[in-house]
Scaffold this motif. Sequence first.
Motif, PDB file in Angstrom:
ATOM      1  N   PHE A 220       0.833  -1.202   0.000  1.00  0.00           N
ATOM      2  CA  PHE A 220       0.000   0.000   0.000  1.00  0.00           C
ATOM      3  C   PHE A 220       0.873   1.258   0.000  1.00  0.00           C
ATOM      4  N   CYS A 221       1.952   1.236   0.790  1.00  0.00           N
ATOM      5  CA  CYS A 221       2.857   2.394   0.833  1.00  0.00           C
ATOM      6  C   CYS A 221       3.516   2.619  -0.528  1.00  0.00           C
ATOM      7  N   VAL A 222       3.852   1.537  -1.214  1.00  0.00           N
ATOM      8  CA  VAL A 222       4.511   1.664  -2.517  1.00  0.00           C
ATOM      9  C   VAL A 222       3.538   2.192  -3.569  1.00  0.00           C
ATOM     10  N   ARG A 223       2.338   1.623  -3.613  1.00  0.00           N
ATOM     11  CA  ARG A 223       1.402   1.940  -4.687  1.00  0.00           C
ATOM     12  C   ARG A 223       0.594   3.209  -4.436  1.00  0.00           C
ATOM     13  N   VAL A 224       0.286   3.479  -3.188  1.00  0.00           N
ATOM     14  CA  VAL A 224      -0.599   4.607  -2.877  1.00  0.00           C
ATOM     15  C   VAL A 224       0.179   5.783  -2.299  1.00  0.00           C
ATOM     16  N   LYS A 225       1.089   5.514  -1.385  1.00  0.00           N
ATOM     17  CA  LYS A 225       1.836   6.582  -0.712  1.00  0.00           C
ATOM     18  C   LYS A 225       3.096   7.008  -1.452  1.00  0.00           C
ATOM     19  N   ASN A 226       3.335   6.406  -2.624  1.00  0.00           N
ATOM     20  CA  ASN A 226       4.473   6.788  -3.472  1.00  0.00           C
ATOM     21  C   ASN A 226       5.812   6.597  -2.761  1.00  0.00           C
ATOM     22  N   TRP A 227       5.931   5.483  -2.049  1.00  0.00           N
ATOM     23  CA  TRP A 227       7.215   5.155  -1.429  1.00  0.00           C
ATOM     24  C   TRP A 227       8.249   4.906  -2.524  1.00  0.00           C
ATOM     25  N   PRO A 228       9.502   5.341  -2.396  1.00  0.00           N
ATOM     26  CA  PRO A 228      10.119   6.054  -1.271  1.00  0.00           C
ATOM     27  C   PRO A 228      10.191   7.561  -1.483  1.00  0.00           C
ATOM     28  N   LEU A 229       9.459   8.091  -2.449  1.00  0.00           N
ATOM     29  CA  LEU A 229       9.564   9.510  -2.777  1.00  0.00           C
ATOM     30  C   LEU A 229       8.654  10.387  -1.915  1.00  0.00           C
ATOM     31  N   HIS A 230       7.878   9.780  -1.025  1.00  0.00           N
ATOM     32  CA  HIS A 230       6.969  10.577  -0.204  1.00  0.00           C
ATOM     33  C   HIS A 230       7.709  11.436   0.804  1.00  0.00           C
ATOM     34  N   ARG A 231       9.000  11.138   1.040  1.00  0.00           N
ATOM     35  CA  ARG A 231       9.791  11.920   1.989  1.00  0.00           C
ATOM     36  C   ARG A 231      10.926  12.683   1.300  1.00  0.00           C
ATOM     37  N   GLY A 232      10.866  12.772  -0.008  1.00  0.00           N
ATOM     38  CA  GLY A 232      11.897  13.490  -0.735  1.00  0.00           C
ATOM     39  C   GLY A 232      12.687  12.569  -1.647  1.00  0.00           C
ATOM     40  N   PRO A 233      13.800  13.076  -2.194  1.00  0.00           N
ATOM     41  CA  PRO A 233      14.611  12.270  -3.124  1.00  0.00           C
ATOM     42  C   PRO A 233      15.157  11.008  -2.458  1.00  0.00           C
ATOM     43  N   PHE A 234      15.347   9.978  -3.287  1.00  0.00           N
ATOM     44  CA  PHE A 234      15.857   8.697  -2.812  1.00  0.00           C
ATOM     45  C   PHE A 234      17.345   8.602  -3.136  1.00  0.00           C
ATOM     46  N   ASN A 235      18.167   8.384  -2.108  1.00  0.00           N
ATOM     47  CA  ASN A 235      19.617   8.265  -2.272  1.00  0.00           C
ATOM     48  C   ASN A 235      19.983   6.792  -2.373  1.00  0.00           C
ATOM     49  N   VAL A 236      20.376   6.360  -3.560  1.00  0.00           N
ATOM     50  CA  VAL A 236      20.701   4.951  -3.778  1.00  0.00           C
ATOM     51  C   VAL A 236      21.930   4.548  -2.979  1.00  0.00           C
ATOM     52  N   TRP A 237      22.920   5.411  -2.873  1.00  0.00           N
ATOM     53  CA  TRP A 237      24.162   5.084  -2.182  1.00  0.00           C
ATOM     54  C   TRP A 237      23.925   4.809  -0.704  1.00  0.00           C
ATOM     55  N   VAL A 238      23.076   5.605  -0.051  1.00  0.00           N
ATOM     56  CA  VAL A 238      22.811   5.442   1.374  1.00  0.00           C
ATOM     57  C   VAL A 238      21.869   4.277   1.630  1.00  0.00           C
ATOM     58  N   ASN A 239      20.849   4.130   0.804  1.00  0.00           N
ATOM     59  CA  ASN A 239      19.821   3.124   1.059  1.00  0.00           C
ATOM     60  C   ASN A 239      20.151   1.749   0.497  1.00  0.00           C
ATOM     61  N   LEU A 240      21.062   1.674  -0.453  1.00  0.00           N
ATOM     62  CA  LEU A 240      21.518   0.378  -0.982  1.00  0.00           C
ATOM     63  C   LEU A 240      23.037   0.329  -0.891  1.00  0.00           C
ATOM     64  N   PRO A 241      23.591   0.240   0.325  1.00  0.00           N
ATOM     65  CA  PRO A 241      25.047   0.338   0.486  1.00  0.00           C
ATOM     66  C   PRO A 241      25.822  -0.825  -0.117  1.00  0.00           C
ATOM     67  N   THR A 242      25.191  -1.996  -0.249  1.00  0.00           N
ATOM     68  CA  THR A 242      25.892  -3.154  -0.811  1.00  0.00           C
ATOM     69  C   THR A 242      25.701  -3.278  -2.316  1.00  0.00           C
ATOM     70  N   PHE A 243      24.977  -2.356  -2.910  1.00  0.00           N
ATOM     71  CA  PHE A 243      24.715  -2.410  -4.350  1.00  0.00           C
ATOM     72  C   PHE A 243      25.675  -1.464  -5.062  1.00  0.00           C
ATOM     73  N   ASP A 244      26.500  -2.023  -5.939  1.00  0.00           N
ATOM     74  CA  ASP A 244      27.473  -1.230  -6.684  1.00  0.00           C
ATOM     75  C   ASP A 244      26.924  -0.968  -8.084  1.00  0.00           C
ATOM     76  N   PRO A 245      26.509   0.257  -8.386  1.00  0.00           N
ATOM     77  CA  PRO A 245      25.909   0.542  -9.696  1.00  0.00           C
ATOM     78  C   PRO A 245      26.912   0.572 -10.847  1.00  0.00           C
ATOM     79  N   THR A 246      28.189   0.508 -10.534  1.00  0.00           N
ATOM     80  CA  THR A 246      29.212   0.626 -11.580  1.00  0.00           C
ATOM     81  C   THR A 246      29.646  -0.716 -12.138  1.00  0.00           C
ATOM     82  N   THR A 247      29.178  -1.803 -11.578  1.00  0.00           N
ATOM     83  CA  THR A 247      29.603  -3.129 -12.044  1.00  0.00           C
ATOM     84  C   THR A 247      28.387  -3.978 -12.374  1.00  0.00           C
TER      85      THR A 247
END
Length: 243
Positions: free
Chosen positions: A125-152
Amino acid sequence: MTQVVALISIFAAALTIFEYASVYPGIVEFRNAPPFNRLRFLALFLIVFMISVVIRGETSPSALTDMITDLGTGIGAAIDFPYSPVRQIVLLLPDDANLTHVDRVRTAAGISYFFSMLTLAIFYFCVRVKNWPLHRGPFNVWVNLPTFDPTTGGDVVQRLERDARFNIVVGFTMPFFIPAALKASENLFGQVTLENPQSMVWIVAAWAFLPSSLLMRGLAMGRIAALIERKRAIAGRDEMQPA
């Protein structure tokens, strides 16, 4: 056993405090994207608390224990149908298990699975209706996905979608796979009875909580992939417009 649980709790509390107090990312995913971790913590707390109350009601009954036991009994009976996850837990018990113990495990499994699915529904419900995770502002991939390396590893969106599908598939099958794996390993580790109350609480809680946590992670990964894809489409349209 009590000392081990207390020691693990202290380490978990220290990790959580240091993780959320730090500016830089560590190992906790979606740290700044509530209510993802809050829902998971609340779900696990409610599951362990309510099963513990049910067990306490067997020796020290009260109005609260009777109410939660009746609620869990009704949920367990409603979910305990052929091929259901709760039925798989019940079938894990020995054939000579007494009816009281079977009812206790069914009640605990019903409570665990119900609250796990309720948590998943709230997050959806939070994802579809409350627009998670943008309901609190921009989403920082580096902070929220620390083990995910977007460069590889190729395209970021494809990797996130692949991780999302993997988590959803594993989370969906785990409630059925765990009892089957425990049943198949009886020759190596002995028969699973779940007669010890503490073991029963944590085994049943983990059986329901881990799959729902993986399903939530799969939904979250898919949502982040969709947001990145949308951002790319907007940027592409802006580049195509004449100056």
